[in-house]
Design a protein around this motif. Structure first.
Motif, PDB file in Angstrom:
ATOM      1  N   ASP A 295      12.434   7.819  -3.670  1.00  0.00           N
ATOM      2  CA  ASP A 295      11.086   7.813  -3.711  1.00  0.00           C
ATOM      3  C   ASP A 295      10.053   7.771  -2.694  1.00  0.00           C
ATOM      4  N   GLY A 296      10.369   8.062  -1.361  1.00  0.00           N
ATOM      5  CA  GLY A 296       9.395   8.735  -0.698  1.00  0.00           C
ATOM      6  C   GLY A 296       8.762   9.666  -0.317  1.00  0.00           C
ATOM      7  N   GLU A 297       9.095  10.852  -1.316  1.00  0.00           N
ATOM      8  CA  GLU A 297       8.823  12.015  -2.016  1.00  0.00           C
ATOM      9  C   GLU A 297       8.150  12.088  -3.175  1.00  0.00           C
ATOM     10  N   LYS A 298       8.720  10.915  -4.232  1.00  0.00           N
ATOM     11  CA  LYS A 298       7.406  10.497  -5.195  1.00  0.00           C
ATOM     12  C   LYS A 298       5.665  10.185  -4.769  1.00  0.00           C
ATOM     13  N   LEU A 299       6.174   9.307  -3.732  1.00  0.00           N
ATOM     14  CA  LEU A 299       4.902   8.335  -2.707  1.00  0.00           C
ATOM     15  C   LEU A 299       4.018   9.246  -2.475  1.00  0.00           C
ATOM     16  N   ILE A 300       4.640  10.336  -1.719  1.00  0.00           N
ATOM     17  CA  ILE A 300       3.732  11.461  -0.838  1.00  0.00           C
ATOM     18  C   ILE A 300       3.131  12.264  -2.605  1.00  0.00           C
ATOM     19  N   ARG A 301       3.793  12.946  -3.021  1.00  0.00           N
ATOM     20  CA  ARG A 301       3.294  13.473  -4.741  1.00  0.00           C
ATOM     21  C   ARG A 301       2.040  12.181  -4.892  1.00  0.00           C
ATOM     22  N   ASN A 302       2.274  10.920  -4.847  1.00  0.00           N
ATOM     23  CA  ASN A 302       1.437  10.646  -6.078  1.00  0.00           C
ATOM     24  C   ASN A 302       0.258   9.690  -4.647  1.00  0.00           C
ATOM     25  N   LEU A 303       0.451  10.082  -3.621  1.00  0.00           N
ATOM     26  CA  LEU A 303      -0.980   9.457  -2.947  1.00  0.00           C
ATOM     27  C   LEU A 303      -1.687  11.290  -2.818  1.00  0.00           C
ATOM     28  N   MET A 304      -1.228  12.416  -2.416  1.00  0.00           N
ATOM     29  CA  MET A 304      -2.028  13.571  -2.500  1.00  0.00           C
ATOM     30  C   MET A 304      -2.709  14.143  -3.728  1.00  0.00           C
ATOM     31  N   GLY A 305      -2.431  13.162  -4.811  1.00  0.00           N
ATOM     32  CA  GLY A 305      -2.769  13.470  -5.969  1.00  0.00           C
ATOM     33  C   GLY A 305      -4.116  12.236  -6.595  1.00  0.00           C
ATOM     34  N   MET A 306      -3.638  11.460  -5.517  1.00  0.00           N
ATOM     35  CA  MET A 306      -5.342  10.247  -6.296  1.00  0.00           C
ATOM     36  C   MET A 306      -6.638  10.451  -5.990  1.00  0.00           C
ATOM     37  N   PRO A 307      -7.330  10.126  -6.841  1.00  0.00           N
ATOM     38  CA  PRO A 307      -8.982  11.064  -7.033  1.00  0.00           C
ATOM     39  C   PRO A 307      -9.483  10.864  -5.538  1.00  0.00           C
ATOM     40  N   ASP A 308      -9.423   9.762  -5.269  1.00  0.00           N
ATOM     41  CA  ASP A 308      -9.794   8.880  -4.000  1.00  0.00           C
ATOM     42  C   ASP A 308      -8.841   8.613  -3.207  1.00  0.00           C
ATOM     43  N   ARG A 309      -8.062   9.881  -2.618  1.00  0.00           N
ATOM     44  CA  ARG A 309      -7.167   9.670  -2.111  1.00  0.00           C
ATOM     45  C   ARG A 309      -7.027   8.650  -0.676  1.00  0.00           C
ATOM     46  N   PRO A 310      -5.851   8.332   0.245  1.00  0.00           N
ATOM     47  CA  PRO A 310      -6.164   7.542   1.601  1.00  0.00           C
ATOM     48  C   PRO A 310      -6.218   8.585   2.925  1.00  0.00           C
ATOM     49  N   THR A 311      -5.931   8.658   3.530  1.00  0.00           N
ATOM     50  CA  THR A 311      -6.001   9.284   5.033  1.00  0.00           C
ATOM     51  C   THR A 311      -5.161   8.883   5.787  1.00  0.00           C
ATOM     52  N   ALA A 312      -4.657   7.735   5.461  1.00  0.00           N
ATOM     53  CA  ALA A 312      -3.092   7.160   6.075  1.00  0.00           C
ATOM     54  C   ALA A 312      -2.563   6.117   5.177  1.00  0.00           C
ATOM     55  N   VAL A 313      -1.489   6.408   5.631  1.00  0.00           N
ATOM     56  CA  VAL A 313      -0.160   5.915   4.759  1.00  0.00           C
ATOM     57  C   VAL A 313       0.670   4.302   5.860  1.00  0.00           C
ATOM     58  N   PHE A 314       0.726   2.876   5.582  1.00  0.00           N
ATOM     59  CA  PHE A 314       1.390   2.561   5.925  1.00  0.00           C
ATOM     60  C   PHE A 314       2.775   2.133   5.318  1.00  0.00           C
ATOM     61  N   ILE A 315       3.419   2.912   5.608  1.00  0.00           N
ATOM     62  CA  ILE A 315       4.788   2.634   4.762  1.00  0.00           C
ATOM     63  C   ILE A 315       5.894   1.818   5.308  1.00  0.00           C
ATOM     64  N   ALA A 316       6.434   0.616   4.727  1.00  0.00           N
ATOM     65  CA  ALA A 316       7.600  -0.225   5.803  1.00  0.00           C
ATOM     66  C   ALA A 316       8.447  -0.470   5.789  1.00  0.00           C
ATOM     67  N   ASP A 317       8.983   0.557   5.238  1.00  0.00           N
ATOM     68  CA  ASP A 317      10.730   1.109   4.684  1.00  0.00           C
ATOM     69  C   ASP A 317      11.340   2.138   5.220  1.00  0.00           C
ATOM     70  N   PRO A 318      12.801   2.681   6.312  1.00  0.00           N
ATOM     71  CA  PRO A 318      12.839   3.967   6.913  1.00  0.00           C
ATOM     72  C   PRO A 318      13.249   4.958   5.734  1.00  0.00           C
ATOM     73  N   LEU A 319      13.858   5.006   5.443  1.00  0.00           N
ATOM     74  CA  LEU A 319      13.809   6.116   4.089  1.00  0.00           C
ATOM     75  C   LEU A 319      12.735   6.312   3.791  1.00  0.00           C
ATOM     76  N   VAL A 320      11.863   5.629   3.058  1.00  0.00           N
ATOM     77  CA  VAL A 320      10.816   6.281   2.203  1.00  0.00           C
ATOM     78  C   VAL A 320       9.908   6.992   2.992  1.00  0.00           C
ATOM     79  N   ALA A 321       9.644   6.336   4.650  1.00  0.00           N
ATOM     80  CA  ALA A 321       9.368   7.274   5.216  1.00  0.00           C
ATOM     81  C   ALA A 321       9.497   8.571   5.867  1.00  0.00           C
ATOM     82  N   VAL A 322      10.693   8.689   5.557  1.00  0.00           N
ATOM     83  CA  VAL A 322      11.710   9.878   6.028  1.00  0.00           C
ATOM     84  C   VAL A 322      11.516  11.087   4.525  1.00  0.00           C
TER      85      VAL A 322
END
Length: 351
Positions: free
Chosen positions: A220-247
């Protein structure tokens, strides 16, 4: 103390029927099962068949937890270490499978030979925790926390470190900061989200489209990064509050050609030393989950012995922010990055 014969007489059934009900057999009709359990409760009967003494301490999962998660694995390590210095055994119990219908928790503990329990639960199962507390059982809650006088909660205070993490990103110049947390709500994740929300809201930089809750798994962390990088006005930083998602997010960023932290800054959460096993070394909010397991076990033994001087106190430590190599100032051009590594310049923002 009532006997099984007393229960059978009270319920108007045979001793064999009572035995089948309290042993969880499914061959008893539903109305008879209910009839027997009501009699068991009226008689305050606790079956002792196969139970020598109530000497075991249970780790009870009231919800859909996985003992293999970094947090649970570390906590169990701490529980086992504390167990070795005691006269008690440790057993893992799933009450959703083992507790029979109509059985009180006190009866369940007696049948299982349990003298107390460390509970792992989410906000969705707090009613179960409340019921155990109402029955006066020796319990300690690990991870989750809420208002309940007289009930000890063992957790790391992570709100302060979470605020520091968001302030760190703001100081670097980030204004669009995403948040990703576990879909299972509990006190820990609520604290982290409230720190994120209040800090950004006070600056007028809270954007609902950048907030998400996802399953706590690496994929789900892999899906997260793909979604964030494809957003129309994407973030430049992310706080991930779960270890495995961050990995999962950092590993997928490498595959996609997303440069961490040049393209995207990441702050994760670390229950052990996972931040040191990732490249770049992850900026993270850290806690010693192994120590939390030890504290929970020791606190439970004090309650069992009647020596718990602070029955309503909580917490076991304070989490801390460790700044490493996955945070940097935002990029001059916030490129979109597709899964095939194609980099597209974002359109200029309007307004």
């Amino acid at each position: 103390m009532a006997s099984i014969r007393d229960v059978a007489k009270e319920a108007g059934v045979s001793i064999a029927t009572v035995s089948r009900v309290i042993n969880g057999r499914e061959t008893v009709a539903a109305h008879l099962r209910q009839q027997v359990m009501e009699a068991v409760n009226r008689c305050e009967y606790a079956p002792a068949v196969g139970v020598r003494t109530q000497h075991a301490v249970a780790l009870i999962y009231t919800g859909p937890f996985t003992p293999g998660s970094p947090y649970d694995s570390a906590c169990i390590d701490g529980l086992v270490e504390a167990m070795r210095g005691s006269q008690h055994d440790l057993t893992i119990v799933d009450i959703r499978r083992d507790k029979t219908r109509g059985e009180s928790f006190r009866q369940f503990f007696a049948r299982k030979g349990l003298c107390g329990a460390v509970l792992r639960s989410t906000a969705a199962e707090r009613d179960v925790v409340q019921q155990m507390a109402d029955e006066g059982l020796p319990i300690v809650v690990l991870g989750d926390h809420f208002q309940r006088p007289g009930l000890p909660f063992i957790y790391s205070e992570s709100a302060s470190a979470s605020r520091q993490a968001i302030e760190h990103l703001l100081s670097l110049g980030h204004t669009r900061i995403a948040f990703a947390a576990c879909e299972r709500e509990d006190g820990d994740h609520r604290d982290r989200f409230e720190a994120y929300r209040s800090t950004l809201d006070s600056r007028g930089l809270l954007f609902p489209d950048l907030i998400g809750r996802i399953p706590p798994h690496r994929l789900d962390g892999e899906k997260l990064i793909r979604n964030l990088m494809g957003m129309p006005d994407r973030p430049t930083a992310v706080f991930i509050a779960d270890p495995l998602v961050a990995v999962g997010a950092i590993n997928e960023a490498h595959k996609m050609g997303v440069k961490i932290p040049e393209d995207l800054s990441i702050i994760g959460f670390d229950d052990t030393d996972m931040r040191t096993l990732i490249y770049p070394k992850m900026t993270a909010i850290c806690q010693d989950s192994r120590m939390l397991g030890q504290v929970a076990f020791e606190r439970l033994l004090a309650r069992i012995a009647g020596n718990d001087a602070e029955p309503s106190a909580g917490r076991g430590q304070t989490a801390w922010l460790e700044i490493n190599e996955t945070t940097a100032p935002p990029p001059e051009i916030a490129y979109h990055v597709l899964p095939n590594r194609t980099r597209l310049a974002a359109p200029p923002r309007v307004g």
